[in-house]
Design a protein around this motif. Structure first.
Motif, PDB file in Angstrom:
ATOM      1  N   THR A 488      57.138-137.442   6.817  1.00 37.82           N
ATOM      2  CA  THR A 488      56.749-136.999   8.160  1.00 37.82           C
ATOM      3  C   THR A 488      57.961-136.970   9.079  1.00 37.82           C
ATOM      4  OG1 THR A 488      54.546-137.963   7.858  1.00 37.82           O
ATOM      5  CG2 THR A 488      55.225-137.458  10.106  1.00 37.82           C
ATOM      6  N   GLU A 489      58.745-138.035   9.037  1.00 42.58           N
ATOM      7  CA  GLU A 489      59.941-138.098   9.890  1.00 42.58           C
ATOM      8  C   GLU A 489      60.899-136.955   9.593  1.00 42.58           C
ATOM      9  OE1 GLU A 489      62.220-141.659  10.486  1.00 42.58           O
ATOM     10  OE2 GLU A 489      60.486-142.921  10.026  1.00 42.58           O
ATOM     11  N   ARG A 490      61.152-136.745   8.310  1.00 44.44           N
ATOM     12  CA  ARG A 490      62.182-135.783   7.921  1.00 44.44           C
ATOM     13  C   ARG A 490      61.715-134.342   8.004  1.00 44.44           C
ATOM     14  NH1 ARG A 490      63.734-139.775   2.881  1.00 44.44           N
ATOM     15  NH2 ARG A 490      65.324-141.011   3.986  1.00 44.44           N
ATOM     16  N   SER A 491      60.417-134.142   8.172  1.00 40.31           N
ATOM     17  CA  SER A 491      59.891-132.783   8.249  1.00 40.31           C
ATOM     18  C   SER A 491      60.242-132.101   9.567  1.00 40.31           C
ATOM     19  CB  SER A 491      58.369-132.800   8.078  1.00 40.31           C
ATOM     20  OG  SER A 491      57.748-133.382   9.221  1.00 40.31           O
ATOM     21  N   GLY A 492      60.587-132.903  10.561  1.00 39.83           N
ATOM     22  CA  GLY A 492      60.851-132.339  11.879  1.00 39.83           C
ATOM     23  C   GLY A 492      59.580-132.094  12.664  1.00 39.83           C
ATOM     24  N   LYS A 493      58.447-132.440  12.076  1.00 36.34           N
ATOM     25  CA  LYS A 493      57.158-132.289  12.742  1.00 36.34           C
ATOM     26  C   LYS A 493      56.606-133.671  13.084  1.00 36.34           C
ATOM     27  CE  LYS A 493      56.097-128.409   9.652  1.00 36.34           C
ATOM     28  NZ  LYS A 493      55.131-127.893   8.637  1.00 36.34           N
ATOM     29  N   THR A 494      55.882-133.726  14.166  1.00 34.52           N
ATOM     30  CA  THR A 494      55.179-134.966  14.491  1.00 34.52           C
ATOM     31  C   THR A 494      53.734-134.607  14.768  1.00 34.52           C
ATOM     32  OG1 THR A 494      57.197-135.862  15.498  1.00 34.52           O
ATOM     33  CG2 THR A 494      55.136-137.026  15.944  1.00 34.52           C
ATOM     34  N   PRO A 495      52.894-134.589  13.753  1.00 35.61           N
ATOM     35  CA  PRO A 495      51.483-134.233  13.943  1.00 35.61           C
ATOM     36  C   PRO A 495      50.827-135.142  14.978  1.00 35.61           C
ATOM     37  CG  PRO A 495      52.036-134.349  11.618  1.00 35.61           C
ATOM     38  CD  PRO A 495      53.201-134.902  12.347  1.00 35.61           C
ATOM     39  N   GLU A 496      50.001-134.552  15.817  1.00 39.51           N
ATOM     40  CA  GLU A 496      49.300-135.319  16.837  1.00 39.51           C
ATOM     41  C   GLU A 496      47.829-135.453  16.457  1.00 39.51           C
ATOM     42  OE1 GLU A 496      49.996-133.708  20.694  1.00 39.51           O
ATOM     43  OE2 GLU A 496      52.123-134.241  20.684  1.00 39.51           O
ATOM     44  N   VAL A 497      47.353-136.681  16.541  1.00 41.96           N
ATOM     45  CA  VAL A 497      45.972-136.992  16.184  1.00 41.96           C
ATOM     46  C   VAL A 497      45.249-137.434  17.458  1.00 41.96           C
ATOM     47  CG1 VAL A 497      44.471-138.328  14.681  1.00 41.96           C
ATOM     48  CG2 VAL A 497      46.786-137.752  13.923  1.00 41.96           C
ATOM     49  N   PHE A 498      44.220-136.722  17.806  1.00 38.91           N
ATOM     50  CA  PHE A 498      43.508-136.938  19.078  1.00 38.91           C
ATOM     51  C   PHE A 498      42.196-137.658  18.807  1.00 38.91           C
ATOM     52  CE2 PHE A 498      40.884-135.836  22.712  1.00 38.91           C
ATOM     53  CZ  PHE A 498      41.766-135.820  23.779  1.00 38.91           C
ATOM     54  N   MET A 499      41.974-138.766  19.514  1.00 42.63           N
ATOM     55  CA  MET A 499      40.731-139.520  19.380  1.00 42.63           C
ATOM     56  C   MET A 499      39.695-138.971  20.362  1.00 42.63           C
ATOM     57  SD  MET A 499      41.530-141.619  17.024  1.00 42.63           S
ATOM     58  CE  MET A 499      43.097-141.213  16.271  1.00 42.63           C
ATOM     59  N   LEU A 500      38.693-138.297  19.809  1.00 40.21           N
ATOM     60  CA  LEU A 500      37.612-137.767  20.645  1.00 40.21           C
ATOM     61  C   LEU A 500      36.546-138.856  20.720  1.00 40.21           C
ATOM     62  CD1 LEU A 500      35.974-134.228  20.262  1.00 40.21           C
ATOM     63  CD2 LEU A 500      34.976-136.165  21.467  1.00 40.21           C
TER      64      LEU A 500
END
Length: 617
Positions: A488-500
């Motif tokens: 995840t770190e090295r992908s350059g992406k930081t997926p965001e997880v939203f708590m509904l």
């Protein structure tokens, strides 16, 4: 005048085991005792929630004394273990400088690891300059093929320095089974090599020249009963073959040193060392040595590598501290503590100082060195000692019946059994049945680790790896989670997880906290919320935040209404997850909702799937 047999609290009537069980059964309100309160270990036996005096009445271990055969309570009447620090040697003068420095900081035992092609008198002279071999335990580990030469060089060096060889103590780590266990290479000529090392070691009366490196089994994820059972078979293999080669049992047993790992299973580790001394004494006694003193096990203990972690690495300090306590209480001869940063870099001065002080704390502030076997008489520890001894002895006998340790290693039986245990334990980590704090539970949400990783090479042996037989798998318990988070770190992406979060207040807060910890294990950014009035408002906020994953957090009863509404409102614009395992799961799945996270989830596999969906490899 003190009355030793005075009964305390005599005004209270004694409570029988049957009465305790009746009370427990009533409090369980119909829940099965075996399922709720009995600990099903991986060691081949179960552990009850309580023990009483009657449980140890027939155990001989409870009546033995320290320093007396079979040494279950210790090989002597003191517990002043050596504080060891190991040094990986490439520059011998620099290693000498470091050794002299740490000897002034509480270290009483040194371990030198260096390549076999570096074994010569010039290097030894540089390494040991200014170190008194009569005052410091010196331990050496190098390529097996060079141990004979090393023993001779050490004897020559000590004599040249005028040292009394009868007062020089230490070890030379000849391990005939390292090649098959670690490198997958056969060791068919090991007896011949061991004979040569044993002969060369006669010049060093107090040096242990044959190593049983049970720590290899521990570091590759073996259960404690496996580490103990196989180590006993390993030691017996050395004695049996070398006695057949013409040595006396006394000569061989006095030259064997056991190097154990220490896991975080606090009480079982205490029991392991007690059981190890007991069983080894019985094995050696079966060879009828001239002196029962050679039945005493010489044990070094080192903290576990298997449960060390890259993320939240300072938690490693907590793990190694309890591990060190186990070994100190159990009464080993020496301990080395793995610095907390060793997973990702060559340990620095700070981490090495902390590692030393972890032992010094137990000596100087807790006074663990002033008491021999303080756990003796504990119903719990005594039963654990006996139970672990039974399990290990059973494995020992099985191994002997199949031809002994060498045969078991040569056929890959040991490696396969330990690797299977490691895989089972890693699965337990993946499903959170075994917790590695900061890795698979309660991760540091904001931590990154990729930048701090540097490589440290193993210089202990110059041999090449082979593929003739299976080798041990030294993957740590946290390795798979770390690979996931590093990806995840090295992908350059930081997926965001939203708590509904919506609906029942208590349930939505509990499930949002659970889900935040769940997804943060993969290095995702989690966005928690106090709650929304409607699922539509929650979905709108999630999309506005750019979330790639939306987790619905509510109560089981409300999911039948909220989940379809949220899924429809999201309309495939983000991955949709339901936190929990509601009774209506099948109905929700029929509507296209496929992702659920709960306490029964395989956290690792679930997060791997989300990484794939999000394009992170």
């Amino acid at each position: 005048m003190t009355v030793l047999n005075e009964k305390l609290f005599s005004e209270f009537a004694p409570v029988s085991t049957e009465e305790w069980m009746a009370k427990i059964t009533a409090d369980l309100k119909g829940a099965p005792f075996e399922k709720k309160l009995v600990w099903k270990t991986g060691e081949g036996f179960n552990v009850n929630p309580f023990y009483r005096a009657e449980d140890i009445e027939k155990l001989k271990t409870a009546s033995s004394l320290p320093g007396e055969f079979p040494y279950v309570r210790g090989t002597g009447k003191e517990n002043d273990w050596n504080v060891r620090q190991n040094i990986d040697v490439t520059d011998f003068k620099a290693a000498n400088k470091k050794a002299l420095d740490i000897l002034q900081k509480g270290v009483t035992s040194l371990g030198f690891h260096f390549a076999g092609d570096q074994v010569n008198m010039e290097n030894l002279t540089s390494l040991l300059e200014g170190i008194c071999p009569e005052a410091v335990e010196l331990n050496f580990k190098t390529c097996n093929a060079k141990n004979e030469a090393l023993a001779g060089l050490l004897a020559d060096y000590f004599e040249a320095k005028g040292a009394d060889l009868d007062k020089c103590a230490g070890s030379i780590g000849f391990n005939p089974f390292k090649a098959p266990l670690v490198k997958g290479m056969a060791a068919d000529r090991w007896v011949e090599q061991a004979v040569a090392v044993l002969k060369a070691g006669k010049a060093l009366p107090k040096y242990r020249t044959l190593a049983v490196d049970a720590c290899l089994l521990s570091d590759s994820g073996a259960y404690i009963s496996q580490e103990l059972g196989y180590s006993l078979a390993w030691g017996n293999e050395l004695v049996a073959n070398l006695v057949d080669a013409g040595f006396t049992p006394d000569e061989v047993a006095a030259k064997i040193k056991f190097n154990f790992g220490i896991s975080s299973n606090y009480f079982l580790e205490i029991a392991k060392f007690r059981a190890a001394r007991w069983l080894w004494a019985e094995i050696v006694a079966a060879y009828r040595p001239e002196c029962t003193c050679v039945c005493k096990m010489e044990a070094h203990a080192q903290t576990s590598d298997w449960n060390q972690t890259l993320y939240d690495a300072h938690v490693n300090l907590l793990r190694t501290q309890t591990e060190t306590m186990s070994a100190a209480i159990a009464g080993v001869q020496s301990i080395s503590v793995t610095p907390f940063d060793s997973v990702y870099q060559t340990p620095d001065d700070f981490s090495e100082r902390i590692a030393r002080n972890q032992q010094l704390l137990l000596k100087e502030e807790c006074h663990f060195d002033k008491v021999v076997d303080p756990s003796a008489g504990s119903y719990y520890i005594e039963v654990l000692t006996a139970s672990l001894a039974d399990a290990a002895w059973h494995l020992f006998l099985e191994t002997e019946d199949r031809g002994g340790f060498h045969v078991a290693v040569k056929t890959g039986e040991v490696q396969n059994a330990v690797n299977a245990s490691s895989a089972a334990r890693r699965k337990a980590v993946a499903t959170r049945r075994e917790i590695l704090l900061g890795t698979n539970q309660y991760p540091n949400f904001a931590e990154t680790a990729a930048a701090k990783i540097s490589c440290a090479c193993d210089t202990s042996c110059c041999c090449l790896n082979g593929t003739e037989i299976p080798a041990l798998d030294f993957s740590r318990g946290a390795s798979a989670f770390e690979d996931l988070r590093l990806a995840t770190e090295r992908s350059g992406k930081t997926p965001e997880v939203f708590m509904l979060t919506v609906g029942n207040l208590a349930m939505r807060l509990a499930r949002s906290q659970f889900s935040c910890n769940f997804f943060a294990c993969a290095g995702y950014k989690v966005i928690d919320n106090l709650g929304f009035d409607t699922v539509e408002a929650g979905v709108e906020a999630a999309l506005k935040a750019g979330a790639g994953i939306v987790v619905l957090c509510s109560s089981d009863d409300e999911y039948a209404e909220y989940a379809p509404a949220a899924y429809k409102a999201l309309a495939g614009r983000a991955e949709f997850v339901v936190a929990g395992a509601p009774a209506c799961s099948d109905e929700l799945k029929a509507q296209g909702i496929v992702h659920f996270v709960n306490v029964k989830s395989n956290v690792l596999e679930t997060l791997k799937e989300f990484n794939r969906k999000l394009g992170i490899e």
